[in-house]
Design an enzyme around this catalytic site. Structure first.
Site, short mmCIF file in Angstrom:
data_model
loop_
_atom_site.label_atom_id
_atom_site.label_comp_id
_atom_site.label_asym_id
_atom_site.label_seq_id
_atom_site.Cartn_x
_atom_site.Cartn_y
_atom_site.Cartn_z
N TYR B 143 0.84 -1.21 0.00
CA TYR B 143 0.00 0.00 0.00
C TYR B 143 0.87 1.25 0.00
O TYR B 143 0.66 2.17 -0.81
CB TYR B 143 -0.90 -0.03 1.24
CG TYR B 143 -1.77 1.20 1.42
CD1 TYR B 143 -2.83 1.47 0.55
CD2 TYR B 143 -1.55 2.07 2.48
CE1 TYR B 143 -3.63 2.58 0.72
CE2 TYR B 143 -2.35 3.19 2.67
CZ TYR B 143 -3.38 3.45 1.79
OH TYR B 143 -4.17 4.56 1.97
N ALA B 145 4.02 1.52 -0.88
CA ALA B 145 4.77 1.63 -2.15
C ALA B 145 3.87 2.17 -3.25
O ALA B 145 4.28 3.03 -4.05
CB ALA B 145 5.32 0.26 -2.55
N ILE B 176 -8.84 7.77 8.52
CA ILE B 176 -10.19 8.34 8.65
C ILE B 176 -11.10 7.15 8.88
O ILE B 176 -10.82 6.05 8.39
CB ILE B 176 -10.57 9.09 7.34
CG1 ILE B 176 -9.67 10.32 7.18
CG2 ILE B 176 -12.04 9.48 7.33
CD1 ILE B 176 -9.87 11.07 5.89
#
Lengths: 98, 232
Positions: B143, B145, B176
């Site tokens: 993720y 990268a 979030i």
């Protein structure tokens, strides 16, 4: 079909020339060199032309082509060397999609 | 000025849905997309069902936008996936899928949007990176990268598209409360939040605020920038 595409590329080049104030030869034909030695466009203008031609082919001739190519800026084998080679490239794509 | 035309990816839920409703409320003509249909709808919003890495589907959506609107003012590349796992336990398929959706999908949308925008010599592109990039977050190698890739892509495209009047910037949200982080253990999220200057979860409003800023007419001298929330 090739003649239609040539006409359309000429139209796109004229529009681009007007928009970006590029001085183009009075006569544009299939033999007109687009890019590289004696080419009428610099690399950014070439990019704009390719994109415009993609869009105009779809709008006016009714088929989608992708004129993106890894050999784009190669002097020897680029499909963007002349208006004619670009037209051949687009026509071949249309042929391949049928 | 006529209603801005704004394309947002990944609008079925989470931040994407929030942004779609936010820009509809700001009188934009909003076009959204996701792999499956939305369970919500609102006037001024048009939805396309597609995978952001499906080149043929994406190009045909852009063609439809060109036919119906004639232009595109804003692109918000929100669609993204994550997978929390130690790299030693991450299947290659997962890595490929993350890179495809987050990086290749973003590239494809930027390319097609810029084709439309350059005709008008105007456009705004906002990409999504993440605070996990500067935090070098363990357990999210693929993720991180992919999102570092998005950050670099933003840098280069900002330069390539500048002469066409198109700005390309990114936002890097903190965690979030959306589906993307729901699978992550609470302790992990708490540790992450503790590394921010302002120690709270992000809100969709925080993201919308940054995007509003990038989209403003007055922001035409701002490109190739990355804004990380929470004080990273």
């Amino acid at each position: 079909m090739r003649d239609n595409i040539v006409a359309l590329i000429v139209e796109a080049a004229r529009e681009l020339g007007d928009q970006d104030e590029i001085e183009l030869p009075v006569e544009l034909t299939a033999d007109t060199r687009l890019f590289g030695e004696d080419g009428i466009l610099d690399s950014m203008a070439l990019v704009s032309l390719i994109v415009a031609v993609e869009q105009m082919i779809e709008e006016q001739l009714g088929f989608a082509v992708s004129l993106a190519d890894d050999k784009a800026l190669s002097q020897k084998s680029s499909p963007y060397q002349t208006i004619g080679t670009l037209a051949d490239y687009a026509a071949a794509q249309q042929g391949a999609s049928h | 000025m006529s209603q801005p035309v704004t394309l947002i990816t990944g609008t079925r839920k989470g931040i994407g849905r929030y942004l779609a409703e936010h820009f509809v409320a700001r009188d934009h003509q909003v076009i959204g997309c996701s792999r499956s249909p939305t369970d919500w709808d609102t006037p001024g919003y048009q939805h396309f069902e597609l995978d952001v890495c499906d080149e043929i589907a994406v190009r045909s959506m852009f063609s439809a936008i060109r036919k119906s609107h004639g232009r595109l003012d804003n692109l918000i590349n929100n669609a993204g996936i994550a997978s929390m796992n130690h790299s030693l336990l991450t299947p290659l398929k997962t890595v490929e899928r993350i890179l495809e959706v987050n990086l290749v999908g973003t590239f494809l949308f930027c390319r097609e949007a810029a084709k439309l925008m350059q005709r008008a010599r105007h456009g705004r592109i906002v990409n999504f990176t993440t605070v996990a990039v500067p935090l070098k977050l363990e357990g999210e190698a693929a993720y991180v990268a992919s999102k570092a890739g998005v950050k670099s892509l933003t840098d280069v495209l900002a330069r390539e598209y500048a002469s066409s009047g198109i700005t390309v910037n990114s936002i890097g949200p903190t965690p979030i409360d959306t589906d993307l982080i729901r699978a992550v253990p609470k302790q992990k999220i708490d540790e992450l939040v503790a590394r921010q200057a302002i120690k709270r979860l992000g809100r969709c409003e925080d993201v919308a605020n940054v995007i509003d800023f990038y989209l403003r007419e007055e922001s035409d001298f701002i490109t190739g920038q990355h804004l990380f929330l929470g004080g990273l």
